[in-house]
Write a protein that holds these residues in place. Structure first.
Motif: not given
Length: 113
Positions: A24, A28, A31
């Motif tokens: 993640r 990021r 995303a």
């Protein structure tokens, strides 16, 4: 973004939460484009040791399709870091290529007498 973790090795199973967090964090900025990221850990040589920890990262997007990167290292964290770093670079470069305007040479030749 959906993150999937797979491993049959008991030592790698302890890396589940840190791996999901690292994925993640590494993706990021991308995303919104990434639908799914899949992380697979495997021990190539088994209990013999050596540089045999394999991490495969598979990133699925609508824009550029699927990017699959695998790396080998002596420990799980290093293998994950290498795979994620390379996968993010490849995905970013693929997106840049896709968004780069193409030169239309046939139009330029038709205009010039």
């Amino acid at each position: 973004m959906q993150v999937i973790f797979e491993s049959r090795d008991t030592d790698a199973a302890q890396m589940r939460e840190p791996s999901i967090e690292k994925v993640r964090f590494a993706l990021r900025r991308l995303a919104a484009l990434v639908q799914r990221a899949k992380v697979q850990f495997s021990d190539v040589n088994g209990p013999r040791g050596g540089v045999d920890k394999r991490c495969q990262v598979e990133i699925t997007t609508d824009a550029v399709g699927t990017v699959v990167i695998a790396s080998l290292a002596s420990d799980w964290r290093t293998a994950l870091d290498r795979s994620l770093g390379r996968a993010a670079r490849v995905l970013k470069r693929s997106l840049q290529r896709r968004n780069k305007p193409s030169r239309n040479r046939s139009l330029a030749l038709a205009v010039d007498p």
